[in-house]
Scaffold this active site. Structure first.
Site, PDB file in Angstrom:
ATOM      1  N   ASP A  79       0.753  -1.297   0.033  1.00  0.00           N
ATOM      2  CA  ASP A  79       0.084  -0.040  -0.049  1.00  0.00           C
ATOM      3  C   ASP A  79       0.867   1.275  -0.001  1.00  0.00           C
ATOM      4  O   ASP A  79       1.660   1.167   0.698  1.00  0.00           O
ATOM      5  CB  ASP A  79      -0.796  -0.120   1.460  1.00  0.00           C
ATOM      6  CG  ASP A  79      -1.946   0.959   1.128  1.00  0.00           C
ATOM      7  OD1 ASP A  79      -2.259   1.883   0.288  1.00  0.00           O
ATOM      8  OD2 ASP A  79      -2.850   0.632   2.303  1.00  0.00           O
ATOM      9  N   ARG A  94     -11.989   2.164   7.917  1.00  0.00           N
ATOM     10  CA  ARG A  94     -10.699   2.616   7.587  1.00  0.00           C
ATOM     11  C   ARG A  94     -11.081   3.775   6.456  1.00  0.00           C
ATOM     12  O   ARG A  94     -10.104   3.803   5.534  1.00  0.00           O
ATOM     13  CB  ARG A  94     -10.078   1.408   6.942  1.00  0.00           C
ATOM     14  CG  ARG A  94      -8.657   1.315   7.057  1.00  0.00           C
ATOM     15  CD  ARG A  94      -8.049   0.229   6.314  1.00  0.00           C
ATOM     16  NE  ARG A  94      -6.562  -0.082   6.716  1.00  0.00           N
ATOM     17  CZ  ARG A  94      -5.649  -0.290   5.724  1.00  0.00           C
ATOM     18  NH1 ARG A  94      -5.984  -0.661   4.323  1.00  0.00           N
ATOM     19  NH2 ARG A  94      -4.397  -0.452   5.987  1.00  0.00           N
ATOM     20  N   LYS A  98      -0.653  -8.137  -5.344  1.00  0.00           N
ATOM     21  CA  LYS A  98      -1.489  -8.664  -4.121  1.00  0.00           C
ATOM     22  C   LYS A  98      -2.644  -7.678  -4.086  1.00  0.00           C
ATOM     23  O   LYS A  98      -2.724  -6.589  -4.332  1.00  0.00           O
ATOM     24  CB  LYS A  98      -0.556  -8.047  -2.793  1.00  0.00           C
ATOM     25  CG  LYS A  98      -1.656  -8.351  -1.752  1.00  0.00           C
ATOM     26  CD  LYS A  98      -0.552  -8.093  -0.536  1.00  0.00           C
ATOM     27  CE  LYS A  98      -1.191  -8.090   0.987  1.00  0.00           C
ATOM     28  NZ  LYS A  98      -0.154  -7.677   1.977  1.00  0.00           N
ATOM     29  N   TRP A  99      -3.806  -8.550  -3.970  1.00  0.00           N
ATOM     30  CA  TRP A  99      -5.375  -7.902  -4.172  1.00  0.00           C
ATOM     31  C   TRP A  99      -5.931  -7.971  -2.772  1.00  0.00           C
ATOM     32  O   TRP A  99      -6.219  -8.799  -2.415  1.00  0.00           O
ATOM     33  CB  TRP A  99      -6.085  -8.883  -5.387  1.00  0.00           C
ATOM     34  CG  TRP A  99      -7.356  -8.420  -5.557  1.00  0.00           C
ATOM     35  CD1 TRP A  99      -8.291  -8.288  -4.848  1.00  0.00           C
ATOM     36  CD2 TRP A  99      -7.799  -8.265  -6.989  1.00  0.00           C
ATOM     37  NE1 TRP A  99      -9.584  -7.789  -5.542  1.00  0.00           N
ATOM     38  CE2 TRP A  99      -9.184  -7.890  -6.779  1.00  0.00           C
ATOM     39  CE3 TRP A  99      -7.368  -8.443  -8.228  1.00  0.00           C
ATOM     40  CZ2 TRP A  99      -9.775  -7.731  -7.894  1.00  0.00           C
ATOM     41  CZ3 TRP A  99      -7.996  -8.255  -9.326  1.00  0.00           C
ATOM     42  CH2 TRP A  99      -9.350  -7.833  -9.260  1.00  0.00           C
ATOM     43  N   ASP A 100      -5.905  -6.603  -2.269  1.00  0.00           N
ATOM     44  CA  ASP A 100      -6.705  -6.522  -1.052  1.00  0.00           C
ATOM     45  C   ASP A 100      -8.193  -6.177  -1.011  1.00  0.00           C
ATOM     46  O   ASP A 100      -8.729  -5.719  -1.981  1.00  0.00           O
ATOM     47  CB  ASP A 100      -5.862  -5.579  -0.328  1.00  0.00           C
ATOM     48  CG  ASP A 100      -5.466  -5.853   1.108  1.00  0.00           C
ATOM     49  OD1 ASP A 100      -6.457  -6.627   1.711  1.00  0.00           O
ATOM     50  OD2 ASP A 100      -4.536  -5.623   1.690  1.00  0.00           O
ATOM     51  N   ASN A 117     -10.271  -4.372   2.189  1.00  0.00           N
ATOM     52  CA  ASN A 117     -10.151  -4.113   3.749  1.00  0.00           C
ATOM     53  C   ASN A 117     -11.361  -3.556   4.452  1.00  0.00           C
ATOM     54  O   ASN A 117     -11.410  -2.612   5.329  1.00  0.00           O
ATOM     55  CB  ASN A 117      -9.145  -2.919   3.846  1.00  0.00           C
ATOM     56  CG  ASN A 117      -7.394  -3.599   3.752  1.00  0.00           C
ATOM     57  OD1 ASN A 117      -7.618  -4.762   4.485  1.00  0.00           O
ATOM     58  ND2 ASN A 117      -6.846  -3.406   3.152  1.00  0.00           N
ATOM     59  N   CYS A 141      -6.095 -11.344  -0.610  1.00  0.00           N
ATOM     60  CA  CYS A 141      -5.927 -10.781   0.636  1.00  0.00           C
ATOM     61  C   CYS A 141      -7.193  -9.979   0.958  1.00  0.00           C
ATOM     62  O   CYS A 141      -7.830  -9.437   0.188  1.00  0.00           O
ATOM     63  CB  CYS A 141      -4.736  -9.829   0.549  1.00  0.00           C
ATOM     64  SG  CYS A 141      -4.380  -8.984   2.183  1.00  0.00           S
ATOM     65  N   GLY A 161      -6.016  -9.284   5.867  1.00  0.00           N
ATOM     66  CA  GLY A 161      -5.501 -10.479   6.115  1.00  0.00           C
ATOM     67  C   GLY A 161      -6.475 -11.831   5.583  1.00  0.00           C
ATOM     68  O   GLY A 161      -6.513 -11.622   4.203  1.00  0.00           O
ATOM     69  N   ASP A 168      -3.389 -11.370   8.976  1.00  0.00           N
ATOM     70  CA  ASP A 168      -2.405 -10.252   9.356  1.00  0.00           C
ATOM     71  C   ASP A 168      -1.648 -10.574  10.679  1.00  0.00           C
ATOM     72  O   ASP A 168      -0.884  -9.688  11.000  1.00  0.00           O
ATOM     73  CB  ASP A 168      -3.081  -8.748   9.489  1.00  0.00           C
ATOM     74  CG  ASP A 168      -3.416  -8.102   8.371  1.00  0.00           C
ATOM     75  OD1 ASP A 168      -2.806  -8.395   7.168  1.00  0.00           O
ATOM     76  OD2 ASP A 168      -4.283  -7.180   8.203  1.00  0.00           O
TER      77      ASP A 168
HETATM   78  C1  GLA Z   1      -4.333  -5.102   4.811  1.00  0.00           C
HETATM   79  C2  GLA Z   1      -3.466  -6.247   4.474  1.00  0.00           C
HETATM   80  C3  GLA Z   1      -2.271  -6.077   4.794  1.00  0.00           C
HETATM   81  C4  GLA Z   1      -1.772  -4.739   3.909  1.00  0.00           C
HETATM   82  C5  GLA Z   1      -2.552  -3.531   4.488  1.00  0.00           C
HETATM   83  C6  GLA Z   1      -2.292  -2.370   3.712  1.00  0.00           C
HETATM   84  O1  GLA Z   1      -4.432  -4.870   6.102  1.00  0.00           O
HETATM   85  O2  GLA Z   1      -3.966  -7.421   5.200  1.00  0.00           O
HETATM   86  O3  GLA Z   1      -1.310  -7.029   4.490  1.00  0.00           O
HETATM   87  O4  GLA Z   1      -1.625  -4.936   2.617  1.00  0.00           O
HETATM   88  O5  GLA Z   1      -3.854  -4.004   4.068  1.00  0.00           O
HETATM   89  O6  GLA Z   1      -3.275  -1.235   3.657  1.00  0.00           O
END
Ligand code: GLA
Length: 723
Positions: A369, A443, A476-478, A480, A526, A529, A548
């Site tokens: 990020d 967030r 990495k595809w997040d 949140n 992702c 986590g 995480d």
């Molecule tokens: C999430 C992911 C982390 C990281 C953050 C970045 O919490 O699980 O590994 O990539 O976002 O904002």
């Protein structure tokens, strides 16, 4: 293999180890006669519940009671698809509201076909392979032109059954699906425990085991994603079963959105399972001429305990689910920037990270990020997928990685938007909201309405521009946050019950476009986590960030339990700064996962780097053969023992790695650990004591662990190699 036994009117799904029998009764209902270990012979007339009042129906036109010819026990017999709003009150997997408001659905057999392989589902992730056969039943609603295709697949080389339904509307009018689950399974016994995996952020997948009780038990998620709170993987364990003996039946769904596993046990102590998309706030308008395909539900059958069930799931995921073409090839050791610096970095500090990371033997540098839009804090940036050139020269950073022979990876969170972003200002309608003025944030971010194809296209174009301009090997595809309000500005009132599922389809449509266009890039899933750790994601992403939480004390529980349903090869696991162990021990711990590093590399001492380099060598030597392609045995659970012990054995049984960690301090007292899966007649060299013994010694007497004191969180790797 699937055979139609015409004499008995039974479809027989049989792979020599497990057997599934479906009887097409004379009324046209599909009765589930048997599911379990293969048996020599059977007589369908002896194997069904029959007779009594439940076998009659009142014919209104005939003005009399009619008995079902072969004594079908309507509403009590185990069946493949219960009728709804009629005699059967156990809970049908499909509820369809017709144009006249009626909820009655009564599907009757029309025909069936048997074919090799499994049907590919157009816009949903699904199983693939030729090592299986499918029976596809066509069923018709008794009074309407409404059809169901019911598919059941059996694998030849693994004890896996797959089920799903497809609903086809030819009624000439729209109908509404208010429940569209993937499967029903009726079993004749209640003597199981129900095991599921509950949790929360950084504490995903605690194993919860409850006795199956009278009434209803449910496991599910209504958070828009499969979630950290529950996982779509659940299993039934017969009460006397253990890790390697007894009957265990596992379930999973190739789906990443809301799900519901529902178990109902009746007063005859029989259980009725329905599983699929959660029906809460679900109403799907199925227009005339359209069909709706439900996700595939996966059932793993084992009479060799929990590990038998796991082995089926592991090989299924590796061989018949993951589509990443390069999954079998060597995977570079990954370094991720997140835990070391979060959003606070400069061009110089990132270049220095690369320099230092290179000293640890890593082969892929991932910029997490913070590289895009105005992403200096988490109030802004999401939705604006262009490089923040004031902060970073991305070409230079990638070149710098290449100088060290490292590949380069980058982070995206494609389904999210910050209200400060340029994208939000240009397209506020892209955000998913409530239907009033208020939308809850988490967030500081909102969800993009992925049920809106324009919004998905917008993100696709932005991501494509980045991927085309820069040399990217890994993404990495997040994700949140959770879905709270789920009102789409893009859909009219009749279709708001489709939002959750359409959002999941939007996720798949973007992932599938990108993974098809860029087949070499490895995508890692992702969601804060491990909040979207599921089979739907694995279809596209061969690995998923498991949690995480990287501290081995807690991570051991997460990894141990996750690996009951998913192979270690897909479980993102990194070494981090956690203080409870030294780097040697932490890296051995992370080896039983995908393996990678995530810390501030400037703070590593020479000794730390040496330890990490040593483990890199172990990774290169053993990981592919023994951990990724080997067989996993669960030996001791950190939830119930002072030990966390897992063992992997490679396919030809010439090598085994055993990871041992104790939680509390251990005295040097008598303690033997019996290993599994070795060749009893081969001799193995033990790296810890230099001795050589037969496999049968290790499996019958065991490893002697009483020689030394062990400090808390002492972690060791025992390597047995054939001599
Ligand atoms: C999430 C992911 C982390 C990281 C953050 C970045 O919490 O699980 O590994 O990539 O976002 O904002």
């Amino acid at each position: 293999m699937i055979i139609f036994d015409e004499k008995q009117n039974v479809i027989r799904l049989d792979n020599g180890r497990i057997l599934y029998l479906i009887y097409i009764n004379s009324e046209g209902y599909l009765e589930t006669v048997y599911f379990g270990e293969s048996i020599k012979d059977f007589d369908v007339s002896l194997s069904r519940p029959t007779g009594g009042e439940e076998s009659t129906i009142y014919s209104i036109s005939g003005n009399r009671e009619v008995e079902y010819p072969d004594g079908y026990k309507y509403g009590l017999a185990p069946v493949e698809l219960s009728v709804h709003a009629s005699r059967d009150k156990r809970g049908a997997p499909l509820i369809i509201k017709r144009e006249n408001g009626s909820y009655v659905t009564d599907f009757i057999y029309v025909s069936h076909k048997i074919y090799k392989g499994i049907k590919n589902l157009d816009n949903l992730p699904c199983a693939h392979g030729e090592n299986c056969s499918t029976v596809e039943f066509l069923l018709k609603e008794r009074t309407r032109e409404l059809y169901v295709k019911h598919r059941v697949t059996i694998f030849d080389d693994k004890d896996i059954i797959i089920k799903n339904f497809e609903i086809i509307n030819n009624t000439g009018k729209d109908v509404v699906l208010s429940r569209a689950m993937s499967m029903q399974l009726d079993l004749p016994s209640i003597d199981y425990t129900l095991n599921h995996f509950s949790g929360r952020w950084a504490q995903e997948r605690n194993r919860v085991e409850n006795k199956v009780l009278d009434g209803v038990q449910e496991v599910g998620s209504n958070r828009g994603i499969s979630s950290a709170e529950e996982n779509p993987f659940v299993f039934l364990k017969s009460e006397n079963a253990g890790l390697d003996y007894g009957e265990v039946i596992g379930f999973n769904l190739i789906y990443s959105g809301n799900f519901k596993f529902r178990l109902f046990s009746d007063y005859y102590k029989a259980i009725h399972i329905t599983y699929g998309i959660d029906d809460e706030d679900f109403d799907w308008v199925l227009e005339n001429g359209q069909s709706f395909i439900t996700p595939q539900a996966i059932i793993s059958y084992s009479n060799n305990g929990i590990d038998g069930m796991s082995h089926n799931f592991h090989s299924f995921i590796k061989e018949n689910l993951i589509t990443y073409r390069f999954d079998k090839e060597y995977k570079p050791i990954l370094f991720n920037s997140w835990e070391g610096c979060h959003l606070t970095f400069t061009m110089d500090s990132m270049l220095a990270y690369v320099d230092k990371a290179a000293e640890t033997g890593v082969e892929l540098f991932v910029l997490d990020d913070g590289w895009f839009g105005r992403r200096d804090d988490d109030f802004d940036g999401l939705g604006d997928w262009h490089v923040n050139n004031e902060k970073l020269n991305l070409h230079r950073l990638i070149d710098h990685c290449h100088k060290y022979g490292m590949k380069f990876g980058i982070w995206f969170e494609p389904e999210m938007i910050n209200y400060n972003s340029d994208l939000y200002k240009a397209h506020p309608e892209y955000a998913l909201t409530g239907d009033g003025d208020c939308a809850h944030i988490t967030r500081h971010q909102l969800l993009i309405d992925f049920s809106n194809p324009d919004a998905v296209d917008n993100i696709y174009n932005q991501m494509k521009a980045i991927i085309d301009e820069y040399e990217i090997d890994y993404i990495k595809w997040d994700y949140n946050r959770r879905v709270l309000e789920h009102f789409s500005n893009n859909l009219d009132g009749r279709h708001q019950g489709e939002v959750y599922h359409r959002m999941t389809l939007g996720y798949y449509s973007l992932l599938s476009r990108l993974t098809k266009e860029y087949p070499k890039i490895m995508f890692e899933g992702c969601a804060s986590g491990g909040a979207r750790f599921d089979m739907g994601t694995l279809y596209y992403c061969p690995q998923i960030w498991t949690s995480d939480e990287c501290n081995p004390a807690r991570r051991s529980i997460i990894n141990y339990n996750t690996s009951f349903g998913y192979p270690l090869s897909c479980m993102g696991t990194h070494v981090n700064v956690s203080k409870i162990m030294d780097y040697k021990q932490k890296s051995l711990f992370a080896l039983f996962g995908t393996y990678g590093l995530e810390m501030n590399p400037n703070l590593l001492t020479q000794e730390d780097k040496k330890a990490l380099l040593d483990t890199s060598e172990l990774y290169k030597k053993y990981h592919k053969d023994v951990i990724e392609n080997g067989t996993l045995y669960h030996l001791r659970s950190p939830e119930t023992d002072n030990w966390y012990i897992m063992q992997c054995v490679n396919a030809d049984k010439t090598c085994s790695l055993i990871l041992l960690m104790n939680l509390m301090r251990e005295q040097p007292h008598s303690r033997y650990l019996k290993l599994k899966g070795l060749n009893p007649d081969k001799k193995y060299l033990n790296n810890l004591n230099g001795c050589t013994y037969y496999g049968d010694y290790y499996m019958k007497i065991g490893v002697n662990l009483c020689e030394t004191w062990r400090n808390e969180f002492g972690c060791e790797l025992l390597i047995l190699e054939e001599v």
